[in-house]
Scaffold this motif. Structure first.
Motif: not given
Length: 336
Positions: A64-66, A95, A97, A99, A106-108
């Motif tokens: 999930r890490s961008p 965007n 993000h 952590y 993670w949250h986006e």
């Protein structure tokens, strides 16, 4: 006789340039960036932490890490790493993000509707403000894919569990990319570099977060040499705040005048304590060429991490600016 050095704290970190990093609870979090060298086509999605107390690096990368470079990271609500903007390998993005360092998740936030359409952020800055965990974002509000630039400034804040961009720019806001925005005192932010002219821009009555740390300049003042004029503008450098006298340290970066090809090793102090500006060069025993790196203050000490060297290769070392004394009569002297 005392000497000023870049002391190697660790060389076991990820080799990255144009990454983002921030310090939370004496742990350094490093995200993304370009691996190997400047020729790398795709940003990394890696997340690593370094615990100073244990001298230990940990790989926290997950699916999930961008994938990002040329973005920014700031500590948020004492437990989160907040990433803003950046290049994802195809386009610039606005965007956000987050952590969670406690839950390790993670949250986006998807592309925010209140950011200018057709634009994105890269090589910008993010500075934490005093009010309600808001963040001042300056510079490089460019096209999604083109090199077009404009002089945008925004305040990012969270309302009703959603992040918003509020326009903070004025007609006098200069276009900058690869610059720094550094607190000087509690109510002023200094923008430096990121363009060939007009190196310094002041933002007054900007109240920054109370807990930001500063370097005690008096420890290093014996290594200062006054400059007759400013040393020329630069980009992809780092800057951190200092006090006694009040100003900013600037290290590395690339010059606009071609005086040095690629990353420089310059260490400069800009003194804002008087009515004007006084420029100093800081004499370091062994110079370190870096650009696209990160800089931060921890317990009053100046650190740099990563970036690319004079050959364009990404680096993995964590360095601290340190004053040491030579041996006297064969006995090593303690650090000052």
């Amino acid at each position: 006789m005392p000497v000023l050095v870049w002391h190697a704290v660790s060389s076991a970190g990820p080799a990255r340039c144009h990454q983002a990093a921030c310090l939370i609870d004496d742990t350094l979090y490093v995200h993304g960036g370009l691996p190997s060298s400047l020729s790398s086509a795709r940003p990394s999605n890696s997340l690593h932490s370094y615990k100073f107390a244990l001298d230990e690096w940990t790989d926290l990368t997950s699916s999930r890490s961008p994938f990002l470079s040329h973005h920014t990271a700031v500590p948020y609500k004492k437990t989160h790493v907040l990433l803003i903007g950046g290049w994802n390998g195809k386009r610039r993005t606005s965007n956000v993000h987050t952590y969670d360092t406690v839950e390790k998740s993670w949250h986006e936030t998807k592309r925010l509707e209140d950011f200018p359409p057709g634009a994105g952020l890269s090589s910008h800055t993010s500075t934490r403000l005093a009010a309600d965990d808001a963040i001042l974002v300056t510079g490089r509000e460019g096209g999604l894919r083109t090199q077009r630039r404009s002089g945008g400034a925004f305040v990012v804040s969270e309302r009703r569990r959603k992040f918003f961009y509020d326009d903070h720019s004025t007609s006098s806001t200069a276009s900058r990319s690869g610059h720094t925005a550094t607190p000087v005192g509690r109510d002023r932010v200094v923008l430096y570099g990121g363009r060939a002219d007009n190196p310094i821009e002041y933002w007054t009555r900007v109240f920054v977060a109370a807990e930001y740390d500063v370097v005690d300049v008096s420890r290093f003042f014996e290594f200062f040499g006054k400059l007759r004029k400013d040393p020329g503008c630069r980009k992809y450098h780092v800057a951190v705040p200092g006090s006694s006298p009040e100003g900013i340290f600037v290290h590395g970066g690339e010059t606009f005048d071609g005086r040095v090809k690629g990353a420089t090793s310059d260490l400069i102090y800009i003194d804002f304590s008087d009515s004007g500006i006084t420029w100093y060069t800081v004499n370091v025993n062994e110079a370190v060429r870096r650009a696209g790196h990160v800089g931060f203050v921890r317990k009053g000490a100046f650190y740099i991490f990563g970036g690319y060297d004079g050959s364009g290769k990404s680096c993995s070392d964590l360095l601290q600016l340190d004053c040491k004394r030579d041996k006297i009569n064969g006995t090593p002297q303690s650090n000052t």
